[in-house]
Scaffold this motif. Structure first.
Motif, PDB file in Angstrom:
ATOM      1  N   GLN A   1       0.825  -1.191   0.000  1.00 58.92           N
ATOM      2  CA  GLN A   1       0.000   0.000   0.000  1.00 58.92           C
ATOM      3  C   GLN A   1       0.869   1.256   0.000  1.00 58.92           C
ATOM      4  N   VAL A   2       0.329   2.296  -0.578  1.00 59.71           N
ATOM      5  CA  VAL A   2       0.990   3.606  -0.603  1.00 59.71           C
ATOM      6  C   VAL A   2       0.098   4.582   0.142  1.00 59.71           C
ATOM      7  N   GLN A   3       0.715   5.387   0.983  1.00 66.87           N
ATOM      8  CA  GLN A   3      -0.037   6.374   1.750  1.00 66.87           C
ATOM      9  C   GLN A   3       0.490   7.776   1.466  1.00 66.87           C
ATOM     10  N   LEU A   4      -0.438   8.728   1.436  1.00 64.61           N
ATOM     11  CA  LEU A   4      -0.092  10.144   1.314  1.00 64.61           C
ATOM     12  C   LEU A   4      -0.610  10.858   2.552  1.00 64.61           C
ATOM     13  N   VAL A   5       0.266  11.614   3.186  1.00 69.14           N
ATOM     14  CA  VAL A   5      -0.120  12.369   4.376  1.00 69.14           C
ATOM     15  C   VAL A   5       0.091  13.848   4.114  1.00 69.14           C
ATOM     16  N   GLU A   6      -1.014  14.608   4.212  1.00 66.60           N
ATOM     17  CA  GLU A   6      -0.969  16.051   3.971  1.00 66.60           C
ATOM     18  C   GLU A   6      -0.925  16.799   5.288  1.00 66.60           C
ATOM     19  N   SER A   7      -0.355  17.982   5.242  1.00 66.49           N
ATOM     20  CA  SER A   7      -0.343  18.850   6.422  1.00 66.49           C
ATOM     21  C   SER A   7      -0.260  20.300   5.971  1.00 66.49           C
ATOM     22  N   GLY A   8      -0.619  21.199   6.882  1.00 68.52           N
ATOM     23  CA  GLY A   8      -0.419  22.613   6.627  1.00 68.52           C
ATOM     24  C   GLY A   8      -1.660  23.429   6.343  1.00 68.52           C
ATOM     25  N   GLY A   9      -2.819  22.803   6.302  1.00 71.19           N
ATOM     26  CA  GLY A   9      -4.028  23.578   6.062  1.00 71.19           C
ATOM     27  C   GLY A   9      -4.386  24.438   7.268  1.00 71.19           C
ATOM     28  N   GLY A  10      -5.421  25.256   7.086  1.00 71.18           N
ATOM     29  CA  GLY A  10      -5.866  26.083   8.193  1.00 71.18           C
ATOM     30  C   GLY A  10      -6.671  27.269   7.731  1.00 71.18           C
ATOM     31  N   LEU A  11      -6.845  28.203   8.642  1.00 65.89           N
ATOM     32  CA  LEU A  11      -7.601  29.422   8.381  1.00 65.89           C
ATOM     33  C   LEU A  11      -6.634  30.582   8.205  1.00 65.89           C
ATOM     34  N   VAL A  12      -6.844  31.361   7.159  1.00 62.37           N
ATOM     35  CA  VAL A  12      -5.975  32.503   6.887  1.00 62.37           C
ATOM     36  C   VAL A  12      -6.820  33.637   6.332  1.00 62.37           C
ATOM     37  N   GLN A  13      -6.392  34.850   6.579  1.00 63.20           N
ATOM     38  CA  GLN A  13      -7.098  36.015   6.054  1.00 63.20           C
ATOM     39  C   GLN A  13      -6.766  36.220   4.584  1.00 63.20           C
ATOM     40  N   PRO A  14      -7.652  36.860   3.847  1.00 59.67           N
ATOM     41  CA  PRO A  14      -7.336  37.182   2.446  1.00 59.67           C
ATOM     42  C   PRO A  14      -6.024  37.943   2.341  1.00 59.67           C
ATOM     43  N   GLY A  15      -5.230  37.557   1.349  1.00 64.31           N
ATOM     44  CA  GLY A  15      -3.911  38.151   1.177  1.00 64.31           C
ATOM     45  C   GLY A  15      -2.815  37.432   1.923  1.00 64.31           C
ATOM     46  N   GLY A  16      -3.188  36.501   2.778  1.00 60.54           N
ATOM     47  CA  GLY A  16      -2.212  35.766   3.567  1.00 60.54           C
ATOM     48  C   GLY A  16      -1.603  34.601   2.814  1.00 60.54           C
ATOM     49  N   SER A  17      -0.781  33.830   3.525  1.00 56.87           N
ATOM     50  CA  SER A  17      -0.053  32.713   2.928  1.00 56.87           C
ATOM     51  C   SER A  17      -0.212  31.455   3.770  1.00 56.87           C
ATOM     52  N   LEU A  18      -0.133  30.330   3.098  1.00 64.21           N
ATOM     53  CA  LEU A  18      -0.091  29.022   3.738  1.00 64.21           C
ATOM     54  C   LEU A  18       0.836  28.134   2.932  1.00 64.21           C
ATOM     55  N   ARG A  19       1.397  27.148   3.603  1.00 65.10           N
ATOM     56  CA  ARG A  19       2.231  26.161   2.925  1.00 65.10           C
ATOM     57  C   ARG A  19       1.706  24.774   3.245  1.00 65.10           C
ATOM     58  N   LEU A  20       1.366  24.038   2.197  1.00 64.11           N
ATOM     59  CA  LEU A  20       0.906  22.659   2.346  1.00 64.11           C
ATOM     60  C   LEU A  20       2.051  21.698   2.033  1.00 64.11           C
ATOM     61  N   SER A  21       2.076  20.597   2.757  1.00 65.33           N
ATOM     62  CA  SER A  21       3.070  19.564   2.505  1.00 65.33           C
ATOM     63  C   SER A  21       2.386  18.221   2.332  1.00 65.33           C
TER      64      SER A  21
END
Length: 122
Positions: A1-21
């Protein structure tokens, strides 16, 4: 089996930044393309960005110039740097990997992560 694990989501204001992995693990022989897709409520899942093992990238028109996808082949990981976020970027973001798994070297397959919520709101 292969698994993918995501992280980095959340709440941000317009114009802001986030990084997903996203990290892939398991019975991986080789991955030739990884990417991010997103699905907003009431909408179909859509492509955000993809990157091949050679580093070729593809972006949805709606995120060009704001999002950057990158990849660490040795670690089977990708990141998505999201800048200048807009309310319309709000969605569940899914990681996808396509390649060849050890359990079936004669065929290609793909795998999805569970998704991570990104909410852009003031």
């Amino acid at each position: 089996q292969v698994q993918l694990v995501e992280s980095g989501g959340g709440l941000v204001q317009p114009g802001g930044s986030l990084r997903l992995s996203c990290a892939a693990s398991g019975n991986i022989f080789s991955i030739y393309i990884m990417g991010w897709y997103r699905q907003a409520p009431g909408s179909q899942r859509e492509l955000v960005a993809t990157i091949t093992s050679e580093g070729s990238t593809n972006y949805a028109d709606s995120v060009k110039g704001r999002f950057t996808i990158s990849r660490e082949n040795a670690k089977n990981m990708i990141d998505l740097q999201m800048n200048s976020l807009k309310p319309e970027d709000t969605a569940v973001y899914y990681c996808n990997a396509a390649g060849v798994w050890v359990t079936d070297l004669g065929a290609s397959d793909d795998c999805w992560g569970q998704g991570t919520q990104v909410t852009v709101s003031s």
